[in-house]
Enzyme design. Structure first.
Site, PDB file in Angstrom:
ATOM      1  NE  ARG A 149      -3.313  -2.927   2.652  1.00 54.14           N
ATOM      2  CZ  ARG A 149      -3.087  -3.945   3.335  1.00 54.14           C
ATOM      3  NH1 ARG A 149      -1.952  -3.271   4.226  1.00 54.14           N
ATOM      4  NH2 ARG A 149      -3.721  -4.685   3.132  1.00 54.14           N
ATOM      5  CE  LYS A 173      -6.177  -0.919   5.144  1.00 59.30           C
ATOM      6  NZ  LYS A 173      -7.392  -1.726   4.519  1.00 59.30           N
ATOM      7  CG  HIS A 248      -5.184   0.767  -3.888  1.00 58.60           C
ATOM      8  ND1 HIS A 248      -4.118   1.088  -2.717  1.00 58.60           N
ATOM      9  CD2 HIS A 248      -5.750  -0.002  -3.669  1.00 58.60           C
ATOM     10  CE1 HIS A 248      -5.044  -0.165  -2.302  1.00 58.60           C
ATOM     11  NE2 HIS A 248      -5.687  -0.791  -2.578  1.00 58.60           N
ATOM     12  NE  ARG A 251      -3.182  -3.325  -1.332  1.00 60.95           N
ATOM     13  CZ  ARG A 251      -2.788  -4.206  -0.949  1.00 60.95           C
ATOM     14  NH1 ARG A 251      -1.069  -4.401  -0.660  1.00 60.95           N
ATOM     15  NH2 ARG A 251      -3.224  -4.786   0.460  1.00 60.95           N
ATOM     16  CG  HIS A 274      -5.745  -8.822   0.705  1.00 56.89           C
ATOM     17  ND1 HIS A 274      -5.962  -9.052  -0.651  1.00 56.89           N
ATOM     18  CD2 HIS A 274      -5.828  -7.182   0.524  1.00 56.89           C
ATOM     19  CE1 HIS A 274      -6.402  -7.753  -1.082  1.00 56.89           C
ATOM     20  NE2 HIS A 274      -5.572  -7.636  -0.766  1.00 56.89           N
ATOM     21  CE1 TYR A 283      -6.105  -6.643  -7.669  1.00 55.51           C
ATOM     22  CE2 TYR A 283      -6.373  -7.809  -5.154  1.00 55.51           C
ATOM     23  CZ  TYR A 283      -6.143  -6.225  -6.090  1.00 55.51           C
ATOM     24  OH  TYR A 283      -5.710  -5.301  -5.200  1.00 55.51           O
TER      25      TYR A 283
END
Length: 302
Positions: A149, A173, A248, A251, A274, A283
Protein backbone atom coordinates in the site's frame (compact mmCIF):
# COMPACT_ATOMS: atom_id res chain seq x y z
CA UNK A 1 -28.47 9.60 25.59
CA UNK A 2 -27.18 8.57 29.00
CA UNK A 3 -23.76 6.92 29.41
CA UNK A 4 -23.13 6.83 25.67
CA UNK A 5 -19.99 8.98 25.88
CA UNK A 6 -18.61 6.82 28.68
CA UNK A 7 -19.33 3.59 26.81
CA UNK A 8 -17.91 5.04 23.59
CA UNK A 9 -14.67 5.96 25.37
CA UNK A 10 -14.42 2.40 26.74
CA UNK A 11 -15.00 1.04 23.24
CA UNK A 12 -12.33 3.31 21.72
CA UNK A 13 -9.83 2.09 24.34
CA UNK A 14 -10.76 -1.48 23.38
CA UNK A 15 -10.14 -0.75 19.68
CA UNK A 16 -6.81 0.92 20.39
CA UNK A 17 -5.41 -1.49 22.98
CA UNK A 18 -6.98 -4.89 22.31
CA UNK A 19 -7.62 -4.63 18.57
CA UNK A 20 -4.61 -2.38 17.86
CA UNK A 21 -6.55 -0.44 15.20
CA UNK A 22 -5.06 2.63 13.53
CA UNK A 23 -6.16 6.10 14.59
CA UNK A 24 -7.88 6.57 11.23
CA UNK A 25 -10.00 3.43 11.78
CA UNK A 26 -10.85 4.42 15.35
CA UNK A 27 -12.03 7.86 14.21
CA UNK A 28 -14.31 6.23 11.62
CA UNK A 29 -15.84 3.97 14.27
CA UNK A 30 -16.47 6.90 16.61
CA UNK A 31 -18.02 9.00 13.81
CA UNK A 32 -20.36 6.17 12.77
CA UNK A 33 -21.50 5.55 16.34
CA UNK A 34 -22.04 9.23 17.11
CA UNK A 35 -24.03 9.56 13.88
CA UNK A 36 -26.36 6.76 14.98
CA UNK A 37 -26.95 8.24 18.43
CA UNK A 38 -27.69 11.66 17.00
CA UNK A 39 -30.39 9.94 14.96
CA UNK A 40 -31.70 8.13 18.06
CA UNK A 41 -31.89 11.43 19.91
CA UNK A 42 -34.04 12.81 17.09
CA UNK A 43 -36.35 9.83 17.61
CA UNK A 44 -36.63 10.71 21.34
CA UNK A 45 -34.91 7.45 22.37
CA UNK A 46 -32.88 8.30 25.45
CA UNK A 47 -31.81 4.90 26.79
CA UNK A 48 -29.69 2.20 25.17
CA UNK A 49 -32.08 -0.51 26.35
CA UNK A 50 -34.89 1.09 24.34
CA UNK A 51 -33.17 0.56 20.97
CA UNK A 52 -34.80 -2.22 18.93
CA UNK A 53 -34.26 -3.90 15.59
CA UNK A 54 -36.94 -1.64 14.09
CA UNK A 55 -34.92 1.42 15.10
CA UNK A 56 -31.89 0.06 13.30
CA UNK A 57 -33.99 -0.45 10.15
CA UNK A 58 -35.24 3.12 10.42
CA UNK A 59 -31.64 4.32 10.67
CA UNK A 60 -30.70 2.34 7.54
CA UNK A 61 -33.62 3.88 5.68
CA UNK A 62 -32.34 7.34 6.54
CA UNK A 63 -28.85 6.43 5.29
CA UNK A 64 -30.35 5.27 2.00
CA UNK A 65 -32.35 8.49 1.77
CA UNK A 66 -29.11 10.46 2.23
CA UNK A 67 -27.75 8.61 -0.81
CA UNK A 68 -24.88 6.99 1.04
CA UNK A 69 -23.04 4.35 -0.99
CA UNK A 70 -23.39 0.66 -0.16
CA UNK A 71 -19.79 0.63 1.02
CA UNK A 72 -20.40 3.46 3.51
CA UNK A 73 -23.61 1.92 4.82
CA UNK A 74 -21.86 -1.43 5.26
CA UNK A 75 -19.09 0.26 7.23
CA UNK A 76 -21.55 2.05 9.50
CA UNK A 77 -23.52 -1.14 10.20
CA UNK A 78 -20.29 -3.01 10.90
CA UNK A 79 -19.12 -0.28 13.31
CA UNK A 80 -22.41 -0.26 15.21
CA UNK A 81 -22.64 -4.06 15.33
CA UNK A 82 -19.15 -4.18 16.86
CA UNK A 83 -20.00 -1.47 19.38
CA UNK A 84 -23.16 -3.18 20.62
CA UNK A 85 -21.41 -6.55 20.65
CA UNK A 86 -18.81 -4.98 22.92
CA UNK A 87 -21.54 -3.65 25.24
CA UNK A 88 -23.13 -7.10 25.45
CA UNK A 89 -19.74 -8.62 26.22
CA UNK A 90 -19.22 -6.06 28.99
CA UNK A 91 -22.74 -6.85 30.30
CA UNK A 92 -23.96 -3.30 29.72
CA UNK A 93 -26.72 -4.62 27.46
CA UNK A 94 -28.49 -7.96 27.16
CA UNK A 95 -29.01 -7.88 23.37
CA UNK A 96 -27.34 -6.48 20.27
CA UNK A 97 -29.99 -4.68 18.15
CA UNK A 98 -27.69 -4.88 15.10
CA UNK A 99 -27.10 -8.63 15.28
CA UNK A 100 -29.89 -9.36 12.77
CA UNK A 101 -29.13 -6.48 10.40
CA UNK A 102 -27.76 -7.77 7.11
CA UNK A 103 -25.09 -5.82 5.30
CA UNK A 104 -26.03 -4.52 1.85
CA UNK A 105 -24.32 -6.37 -0.97
CA UNK A 106 -21.27 -4.46 -2.07
CA UNK A 107 -20.79 -3.51 -5.67
CA UNK A 108 -18.08 -5.76 -7.05
CA UNK A 109 -15.87 -3.43 -9.02
CA UNK A 110 -13.08 -4.93 -11.09
CA UNK A 111 -9.82 -3.28 -10.01
CA UNK A 112 -8.11 -1.05 -12.54
CA UNK A 113 -4.62 -2.15 -13.49
CA UNK A 114 -1.84 -1.24 -15.90
CA UNK A 115 -0.77 -3.37 -18.83
CA UNK A 116 2.88 -4.36 -19.02
CA UNK A 117 3.64 -1.92 -21.85
CA UNK A 118 2.09 0.93 -19.81
CA UNK A 119 4.24 0.02 -16.80
CA UNK A 120 7.37 -0.11 -18.98
CA UNK A 121 6.52 3.33 -20.34
CA UNK A 122 6.33 4.77 -16.82
CA UNK A 123 9.70 3.23 -15.94
CA UNK A 124 11.34 5.06 -18.85
CA UNK A 125 10.25 8.58 -17.90
CA UNK A 126 12.27 9.58 -14.81
CA UNK A 127 15.58 11.37 -15.28
CA UNK A 128 17.77 9.16 -13.11
CA UNK A 129 20.64 11.68 -13.20
CA UNK A 130 18.72 13.93 -10.77
CA UNK A 131 17.92 13.30 -7.07
CA UNK A 132 14.14 13.52 -7.61
CA UNK A 133 14.32 11.35 -10.72
CA UNK A 134 16.20 8.69 -8.76
CA UNK A 135 13.62 8.94 -5.98
CA UNK A 136 10.71 8.64 -8.41
CA UNK A 137 12.23 5.63 -10.17
CA UNK A 138 12.83 3.84 -6.87
CA UNK A 139 9.30 4.71 -5.72
CA UNK A 140 7.46 3.22 -8.71
CA UNK A 141 9.77 0.19 -8.78
CA UNK A 142 8.96 -0.51 -5.11
CA UNK A 143 5.21 0.05 -5.54
CA UNK A 144 5.01 -2.26 -8.55
CA UNK A 145 7.66 -4.72 -7.35
CA UNK A 146 6.08 -5.36 -3.94
CA UNK A 147 2.37 -4.53 -4.24
CA UNK A 148 2.44 -2.78 -0.88
CA UNK A 149 0.00 0.00 0.00
CA UNK A 150 1.10 3.60 -0.53
CA UNK A 151 0.89 4.28 3.21
CA UNK A 152 3.10 1.24 3.84
CA UNK A 153 5.56 2.48 1.24
CA UNK A 154 5.77 5.93 2.84
CA UNK A 155 6.49 4.28 6.22
CA UNK A 156 9.48 2.22 5.05
CA UNK A 157 12.59 3.01 7.08
CA UNK A 158 16.15 2.27 6.03
CA UNK A 159 16.43 -0.43 8.70
CA UNK A 160 13.39 -2.25 7.21
CA UNK A 161 15.30 -3.11 4.01
CA UNK A 162 17.43 -6.25 3.74
CA UNK A 163 19.39 -6.06 0.49
CA UNK A 164 21.15 -9.38 1.16
CA UNK A 165 17.97 -11.44 0.82
CA UNK A 166 15.95 -8.82 -1.08
CA UNK A 167 13.09 -8.23 1.35
CA UNK A 168 11.45 -5.29 3.08
CA UNK A 169 9.71 -5.39 6.46
CA UNK A 170 6.29 -3.85 5.87
CA UNK A 171 4.27 -2.30 8.69
CA UNK A 172 0.68 -2.99 7.64
CA UNK A 173 -2.81 -2.30 8.89
CA UNK A 174 -3.57 -2.88 12.56
CA UNK A 175 0.11 -2.97 13.47
CA UNK A 176 0.62 -6.22 11.55
CA UNK A 177 4.02 -6.80 10.02
CA UNK A 178 5.07 -8.94 7.06
CA UNK A 179 8.17 -9.47 4.96
CA UNK A 180 7.76 -8.81 1.24
CA UNK A 181 10.42 -9.67 -1.35
CA UNK A 182 11.48 -7.24 -4.07
CA UNK A 183 13.24 -7.95 -7.34
CA UNK A 184 16.56 -6.89 -8.87
CA UNK A 185 15.05 -3.87 -10.67
CA UNK A 186 13.69 -2.43 -7.41
CA UNK A 187 16.96 -3.21 -5.61
CA UNK A 188 19.08 -1.46 -8.24
CA UNK A 189 16.80 1.60 -8.16
CA UNK A 190 16.80 1.80 -4.36
CA UNK A 191 20.59 1.43 -4.12
CA UNK A 192 21.10 4.11 -6.79
CA UNK A 193 18.71 6.47 -4.97
CA UNK A 194 20.33 5.81 -1.57
CA UNK A 195 23.88 6.30 -2.81
CA UNK A 196 23.12 9.63 -4.49
CA UNK A 197 19.65 11.21 -4.57
CA UNK A 198 18.50 10.64 -1.00
CA UNK A 199 21.76 11.96 0.45
CA UNK A 200 21.39 15.23 -1.46
CA UNK A 201 17.70 15.62 -0.58
CA UNK A 202 18.18 14.88 3.13
CA UNK A 203 21.11 17.33 3.28
CA UNK A 204 18.55 20.12 2.81
CA UNK A 205 17.15 19.45 6.28
CA UNK A 206 18.28 21.62 9.17
CA UNK A 207 18.95 18.38 11.07
CA UNK A 208 19.95 15.82 8.38
CA UNK A 209 19.85 12.81 10.72
CA UNK A 210 16.46 13.46 12.27
CA UNK A 211 14.62 10.66 10.41
CA UNK A 212 15.35 7.37 8.64
CA UNK A 213 12.44 7.14 6.19
CA UNK A 214 13.40 5.74 2.80
CA UNK A 215 11.37 8.09 0.61
CA UNK A 216 11.67 11.85 1.09
CA UNK A 217 10.28 14.93 -0.64
CA UNK A 218 12.26 17.77 -2.30
CA UNK A 219 12.92 19.31 1.14
CA UNK A 220 14.28 16.07 2.59
CA UNK A 221 11.24 15.43 4.82
CA UNK A 222 9.36 12.09 4.78
CA UNK A 223 7.18 11.62 1.69
CA UNK A 224 3.41 11.52 2.29
CA UNK A 225 0.53 9.74 0.52
CA UNK A 226 -0.41 13.07 -1.09
CA UNK A 227 3.17 13.49 -2.25
CA UNK A 228 3.08 10.10 -3.99
CA UNK A 229 -0.14 11.11 -5.77
CA UNK A 230 1.51 14.32 -7.00
CA UNK A 231 4.58 12.41 -8.26
CA UNK A 232 2.44 10.00 -10.26
CA UNK A 233 0.43 12.85 -11.78
CA UNK A 234 3.66 14.53 -12.89
CA UNK A 235 4.97 11.30 -14.43
CA UNK A 236 1.75 10.92 -16.41
CA UNK A 237 2.07 14.49 -17.71
CA UNK A 238 5.60 13.73 -18.91
CA UNK A 239 4.34 10.58 -20.62
CA UNK A 240 1.75 12.67 -22.49
CA UNK A 241 -0.73 10.00 -21.56
CA UNK A 242 -4.48 10.29 -21.12
CA UNK A 243 -4.25 7.46 -18.59
CA UNK A 244 -5.53 8.29 -15.11
CA UNK A 245 -3.39 6.62 -12.47
CA UNK A 246 -4.11 6.50 -8.77
CA UNK A 247 -1.41 5.16 -6.39
CA UNK A 248 -3.41 2.03 -5.48
CA UNK A 249 -3.35 0.99 -9.15
CA UNK A 250 0.22 -0.27 -8.68
CA UNK A 251 -1.06 -2.66 -6.02
CA UNK A 252 -3.84 -3.85 -8.34
CA UNK A 253 -1.32 -4.25 -11.16
CA UNK A 254 1.07 -6.24 -8.97
CA UNK A 255 -1.67 -8.69 -7.95
CA UNK A 256 -3.08 -9.02 -11.47
CA UNK A 257 0.29 -9.66 -13.09
CA UNK A 258 1.27 -12.18 -10.39
CA UNK A 259 -1.92 -14.18 -10.94
CA UNK A 260 -1.65 -13.91 -14.72
CA UNK A 261 1.82 -15.42 -14.53
CA UNK A 262 0.58 -18.38 -12.49
CA UNK A 263 1.08 -17.37 -8.85
CA UNK A 264 -1.30 -19.12 -6.44
CA UNK A 265 -3.98 -17.14 -4.63
CA UNK A 266 -2.68 -17.85 -1.11
CA UNK A 267 0.79 -16.56 -1.92
CA UNK A 268 -0.61 -13.35 -3.41
CA UNK A 269 -2.83 -12.95 -0.35
CA UNK A 270 0.25 -13.21 1.89
CA UNK A 271 2.22 -10.72 -0.18
CA UNK A 272 -0.62 -8.20 -0.21
CA UNK A 273 -1.22 -8.55 3.52
CA UNK A 274 -4.92 -9.37 3.10
CA UNK A 275 -6.53 -10.79 6.23
CA UNK A 276 -9.14 -12.65 4.18
CA UNK A 277 -8.79 -14.55 0.91
CA UNK A 278 -12.00 -12.94 -0.35
CA UNK A 279 -10.13 -9.62 -0.59
CA UNK A 280 -7.62 -11.22 -2.96
CA UNK A 281 -10.20 -13.13 -5.00
CA UNK A 282 -11.44 -9.89 -6.60
CA UNK A 283 -8.40 -10.11 -8.87
CA UNK A 284 -9.60 -13.41 -10.37
CA UNK A 285 -12.16 -11.37 -12.36
CA UNK A 286 -9.30 -9.63 -14.09
CA UNK A 287 -7.38 -12.84 -14.77
CA UNK A 288 -10.53 -14.45 -16.20
CA UNK A 289 -10.77 -11.58 -18.69
CA UNK A 290 -7.12 -12.12 -19.53
CA UNK A 291 -7.68 -15.83 -20.16
CA UNK A 292 -10.73 -15.06 -22.27
CA UNK A 293 -8.71 -12.67 -24.46
CA UNK A 294 -6.03 -15.34 -24.96
CA UNK A 295 -8.69 -17.92 -25.85
CA UNK A 296 -10.43 -15.62 -28.33
CA UNK A 297 -7.12 -14.71 -29.94
CA UNK A 298 -5.67 -18.20 -30.28
CA UNK A 299 -8.36 -20.90 -30.34
CA UNK A 300 -9.29 -22.01 -33.89
CA UNK A 301 -13.01 -22.13 -33.08
CA UNK A 302 -13.23 -19.04 -30.87
Amino acid sequence: MENVKIYLNFFIEYLQIEKNYSQYTVVNYATDIEDFFSFMKEQAILHLEEITYNDTRLFLTQLHNRNYSRKTISRKVSSLRSFFKFLVREEKLSENPFSLVSLPKREQKIPQFLYEEEIENLFSISDCTTPLGQRNQALIEVLYGTGIRVSECCNIRLTDIDFYIGTVLVHGKGGKQRYVPFGSYAQDSIEHYLSQGRKLLVSRLKEPDQHSYLFVNHRGSPLTDRGVRHILNELIKKASSTLHIHPHMFRHTFATHMLNEGADMRSVQELLGHAHLSSTQVYTHVTKEHLKRIYMSHHPRA
